[in-house]
Design a protein around this motif. Structure first.
Motif, PDB file in Angstrom:
ATOM      1  N   LEU A 125       0.835  -1.202   0.000  1.00 50.36           N
ATOM      2  CA  LEU A 125       0.000   0.000   0.000  1.00 50.36           C
ATOM      3  C   LEU A 125       0.869   1.251   0.000  1.00 50.36           C
ATOM      4  O   LEU A 125       1.994   1.232   0.495  1.00 50.36           O
ATOM      5  CB  LEU A 125      -0.890   0.012   1.246  1.00 50.36           C
ATOM      6  N   GLU A 129      -2.565   5.590   1.429  1.00 50.87           N
ATOM      7  CA  GLU A 129      -3.579   4.550   1.642  1.00 50.87           C
ATOM      8  C   GLU A 129      -3.533   4.051   3.082  1.00 50.87           C
ATOM      9  O   GLU A 129      -4.581   3.874   3.723  1.00 50.87           O
ATOM     10  CB  GLU A 129      -3.375   3.395   0.656  1.00 50.87           C
ATOM     11  N   ILE A 140      -9.393  -1.614   3.964  1.00 57.68           N
ATOM     12  CA  ILE A 140      -8.698  -2.553   3.086  1.00 57.68           C
ATOM     13  C   ILE A 140      -9.372  -3.914   3.203  1.00 57.68           C
ATOM     14  O   ILE A 140      -9.616  -4.401   4.313  1.00 57.68           O
ATOM     15  CB  ILE A 140      -7.206  -2.695   3.481  1.00 57.68           C
TER      16      ILE A 140
END
Length: 150
Positions: A125, A129, A140
């Protein structure tokens, strides 16, 4: 002896052509999975001695019922098995939890975890994020597909 060598050579060529033609069934199935409001940020696939596997990280808005937003051809998705859900070793250090488990029509199996499971997932990531996940603006979902005996 020469005939046996030719047969072996033809078998190897045939197996290689089959793999090229059909590829990794877990990867193909993973590419058919849709999660409403989520986009794929990373995907990996491979195979082992027990079968093919594929794994993707999806990012999107936080949700309480993952099963309500996941679709794929022939997927029967239910809750994660209770025995595994109660085992803390299954959940990741950042609070990742096993949210759903199901079977696909092609015989593959699908597991969905919510959260960042470990440092490997975090490495897949971007920093923004990760920040979005940690501040609650995003979630996620890790979708893992296995085919074969694995």
């Amino acid at each position: 002896m020469a005939t046996a060598a030719l047969i072996l050579f033809a078998t190897v060529i045939g197996c290689a052509a089959t793999v090229r033609a059909f590829g990794n069934p877990a990867k193909h199935y993973l590419e058919e999975i849709r999660i409403d409001g989520y986009t794929v940020v990373d995907q990996v696939s491979d195979s082992s001695e027990v079968g093919a596997w594929a794994d993707a990280l999806f990012i999107g808005p936080p949700v309480t019922d993952v099963r309500g937003i996941v679709t794929a051809p022939g997927l029967e998705l239910g809750p994660a098995p209770e025995v595994a859900r109660s085992d803390e070793s299954i959940d990741g250090p950042d609070g990742a939890t096993w949210e759903a488990y199901g079977k696909a029509a092609n015989g593959c199996r699908v597991s969905i975890h919510q959260g960042i499971d470990d440092a490997y997932d975090a490495s897949r990531l971007s920093p923004s994020e990760i920040t979005s996940v940690h501040n609650g603006a995003a979630a996620i979902l890790r979708v893992h597909v296995t085919c074969g005996d694995g």
